[in-house]
Design a protein around this motif. Sequence first.
Motif, PDB file in Angstrom:
ATOM      1  N   ASP A  54       0.538  -1.017  -0.012  1.00  0.00           N
ATOM      2  CA  ASP A  54      -0.237   0.126   0.099  1.00  0.00           C
ATOM      3  C   ASP A  54       0.939   1.395   0.681  1.00  0.00           C
ATOM      4  O   ASP A  54       0.705   1.988   1.052  1.00  0.00           O
ATOM      5  N   PRO A  57      -0.180   6.548  -3.306  1.00  0.00           N
ATOM      6  CA  PRO A  57       0.257   6.375  -5.374  1.00  0.00           C
ATOM      7  C   PRO A  57       0.435   7.585  -6.191  1.00  0.00           C
ATOM      8  O   PRO A  57       1.188   7.232  -7.000  1.00  0.00           O
ATOM      9  N   TYR A  76      -6.845  -2.969  -4.732  1.00  0.00           N
ATOM     10  CA  TYR A  76      -7.636  -2.381  -5.405  1.00  0.00           C
ATOM     11  C   TYR A  76      -9.032  -2.681  -5.258  1.00  0.00           C
ATOM     12  O   TYR A  76      -8.979  -4.273  -5.095  1.00  0.00           O
ATOM     13  N   ASP A  77     -10.036  -2.400  -5.842  1.00  0.00           N
ATOM     14  CA  ASP A  77     -11.399  -2.417  -5.790  1.00  0.00           C
ATOM     15  C   ASP A  77     -11.999  -3.495  -7.498  1.00  0.00           C
ATOM     16  O   ASP A  77     -13.038  -4.367  -6.830  1.00  0.00           O
ATOM     17  N   SER A  78     -11.447  -3.563  -8.584  1.00  0.00           N
ATOM     18  CA  SER A  78     -11.995  -3.342 -10.155  1.00  0.00           C
ATOM     19  C   SER A  78     -11.529  -3.698 -10.684  1.00  0.00           C
ATOM     20  O   SER A  78      -9.969  -3.033 -10.289  1.00  0.00           O
ATOM     21  N   GLU A  79     -10.811  -4.744 -11.349  1.00  0.00           N
ATOM     22  CA  GLU A  79     -10.158  -4.601 -13.276  1.00  0.00           C
ATOM     23  C   GLU A  79      -9.735  -3.531 -13.202  1.00  0.00           C
ATOM     24  O   GLU A  79      -9.225  -3.008 -13.743  1.00  0.00           O
ATOM     25  N   ASP A  80     -10.789  -2.710 -13.250  1.00  0.00           N
ATOM     26  CA  ASP A  80     -11.343  -1.179 -14.107  1.00  0.00           C
ATOM     27  C   ASP A  80     -10.304  -0.050 -13.696  1.00  0.00           C
ATOM     28  O   ASP A  80      -9.972   0.386 -14.079  1.00  0.00           O
ATOM     29  N   GLN A  81     -10.408  -0.266 -12.263  1.00  0.00           N
ATOM     30  CA  GLN A  81      -9.680   0.345 -11.276  1.00  0.00           C
ATOM     31  C   GLN A  81      -8.091   0.413 -11.805  1.00  0.00           C
ATOM     32  O   GLN A  81      -7.756   0.766 -12.095  1.00  0.00           O
ATOM     33  N   VAL A  82      -7.674  -1.409 -11.830  1.00  0.00           N
ATOM     34  CA  VAL A  82      -6.409  -1.212 -11.283  1.00  0.00           C
ATOM     35  C   VAL A  82      -5.387  -1.085 -12.922  1.00  0.00           C
ATOM     36  O   VAL A  82      -4.818  -0.895 -13.349  1.00  0.00           O
ATOM     37  N   ALA A  84      -6.472   1.347 -15.059  1.00  0.00           N
ATOM     38  CA  ALA A  84      -6.409   3.163 -14.900  1.00  0.00           C
ATOM     39  C   ALA A  84      -5.454   2.745 -14.121  1.00  0.00           C
ATOM     40  O   ALA A  84      -4.686   3.790 -14.950  1.00  0.00           O
ATOM     41  N   MET A  85      -4.877   2.926 -12.890  1.00  0.00           N
ATOM     42  CA  MET A  85      -3.678   2.599 -12.668  1.00  0.00           C
ATOM     43  C   MET A  85      -2.457   2.321 -13.171  1.00  0.00           C
ATOM     44  O   MET A  85      -1.908   3.004 -13.301  1.00  0.00           O
ATOM     45  N   ASP A  88      -2.921   4.559 -16.811  1.00  0.00           N
ATOM     46  CA  ASP A  88      -1.974   6.192 -16.035  1.00  0.00           C
ATOM     47  C   ASP A  88      -0.859   6.804 -15.826  1.00  0.00           C
ATOM     48  O   ASP A  88      -0.178   6.650 -14.679  1.00  0.00           O
TER      49      ASP A  88
END
Length: 179
Positions: A54, A57, A76-82, A84-85, A88
């Motif tokens: 952790d 960021p 992370y909470d979702s595949e879309d979130q990871v 995006a990270m 990005d």
Amino acid sequence: MLTDATGPLISADAQSHAFDLAIAAAGDIVDLGREADGYDEQAGYFSPPLLVVDPRPDSALIHEEQFAPVVPLIPYDSEDQVLAMANDDDLGLGASVWSADEERAFAFARRLEAGFAFVNTHNRTGMSLRSPFGGVKRSGWGREYAEEGLAEYAQTCVVHAPAAFRAGGAGLSPTAYPS
């Protein structure tokens, strides 16, 4: 030498930079190495693998190519979130996706902005030299290996004569250009 260590790193500065990255990331640091009997610090710039759980960021550990055995572990909470990270960033040499569900891992890997995406591994060991390797974004131009890698050593030359300007072609005559 350290047991479960990587190295030696290229220099004392690189060795110290590995620890600095981990500390500056401000996460929980887990040292995954152990000193072997007879370990000699002067034998090389060895560094134990470090896991930073952790991290901040905005830390360099996440946004720079470390070239050191320091790995961030980011919840992370979702595949879309990871996704995006991962995307990005202005770097994109290689990425790895780990999953017991290979079909899902391959589908996710195709969405990554990286020059090479590994599934359930993270190195070129066993990689076919028929696979082109190289980065995207600020992580590199061009490719090594395969036909794409060979093309990096070639210069292309286009020779073009538009039909409209050639004898028998439609349009202007070949003498249409001013002399």
